[in-house]
Scaffold this motif. Structure first.
Motif: not given
Length: 349
Positions: A220-237
């Protein structure tokens, strides 16, 4: 050798707090402190890139190296309230704990932006962060183009494969910079879904809304779409003990919690490559309030650094949990697609 990319102004007295065009810097003296301004030399972008590529070319080849032992070129993005001196001291801590000695994970590149360096500069920092995202997107777009070329070359000859994994460690408002920059980059590259620009993304004490990935697997046009779709894994601490992010929520987005204080919004379906870790029991118990916001990177926080190292090495989340690097009680319930999963699902997945 150290590498620095910055959009701070530079005067006779050093790096300031004003926004200027991107500049590139090298520090070639091994014995110099990272915050020693006199030891840094301004170079052209091409020379900076050539130097970094030469360093990465010394990494072991991925064809003969297990994934956990492959090296990284990691971009470090600091948060708000960081003078240039403070940003370089953060670089020093991360470098000493993760990117030096025989167990080095590779090389660390600082992406420095003109944070005001004072608590009163919070809202101005937010404005600078949005401006900075454009500059970071230029860097990420350049990286994307280079990785695309290497991908084509590797398909013809595996020996030409890229030797470095590319990752990001972002702290505090640096995650907002990353969020915006990745969205810009993803849009400029026509929303690609076939290449991972970043292998691992560590979002530490992230000063972004905790529903940033609420689009889930939907484009869609979500805030985190760029990070989610251009990254293999995202970890939030994150930790609920962070008073800085408690105040942040009220300053910007009324009623919305911060990812770095509350973890992912459990009412939203998040992409499968996104997860979070409550670090409350990993961080030292005698640190709290405002101080804990940057405590993740403090010398002596061995359990947190051990977790960061394992994540960057690509260790699967189920193994991180079973080995005790992630506290068993901390991976809270999380929606993935339409299924609600818990820590037990990670272990059996």
């Amino acid at each position: 050798m150290r590498w620095l990319i910055t959009n701070r102004n530079f005067t006779d007295t050093g790096f300031g707090t004003d926004f200027k065009a991107l500049t590139f810097w090298l520090q070639k003296k091994p014995s110099a402190d990272a915050w020693d301004r006199s030891a840094w030399t301004k170079v052209e972008m091409k020379d900076f890139k050539d130097s970094l590529l030469a360093a990465a070319d010394q990494f072991p080849h991925p064809l003969t190296t297990p994934p956990s032992q492959q090296k990284h070129v990691a971009l470090l993005i600091h948060g708000y309230n960081n003078s240039w001196d403070a940003a370089m001291r953060l670089h020093d801590k991360v470098e000493r704990n993760l990117f030096s000695g025989p167990q080095s994970l590779g090389v660390c590149v600082s992406f420095d932006w003109p944070s005001k360096g004072s608590l009163l500069g919070y809202l101005p920092d937010r404005s600078e962060a949005r401006q900075t995202a454009e500059n970071l997107s230029e860097v990420l777009s350049e990286l994307y183009d280079w990785l695309s070329i290497k991908q084509v070359q590797a398909s013809k000859n595996p020996e030409d494969a890229c030797k470095a994994k590319t990752s990001v460690i972002a702290h505090s408002m640096g995650n907002y910079v990353l969020q915006c920059a990745m969205n810009y980059t993803w849009t400029r590259k026509n929303r690609p879904l076939l290449i991972s620009l970043l292998q691992e993304v560590l979002m530490v004490a992230a000063d972004v809304d905790n529903d940033i990935f609420s689009s889930g697997e939907t484009v869609e046009h979500g805030d985190g779409e760029g990070i989610a779709n251009l990254s293999y894994r995202i970890t939030a601490l994150y930790t609920g003990r962070d008073d800085v992010l408690g105040a942040s929520a009220g300053l910007k987005h009324f009623g919305k919690r911060r990812l770095g204080r509350s973890g992912l919004d459990r009412t939203c379906a998040v992409p499968d490559n996104v997860w979070d870790v409550d670090c409350s029991s990993l961080l030292k118990s005698d640190v709290s309030g405002m101080a804990i916001h940057g405590e993740y990177f403090a010398d002596g926080e061995d359990r947190v650094y051990q977790l960061m190292r394992a994540i960057l090495q690509g260790v699967d989340r189920s193994i991180l949990i079973s080995q005790g690097l992630v506290p068993v009680a901390n991976p809270k319930q999380q929606l993935v697609g339409r299924k609600q999963i818990t820590a037990e699902d990670y272990v059996t997945a």
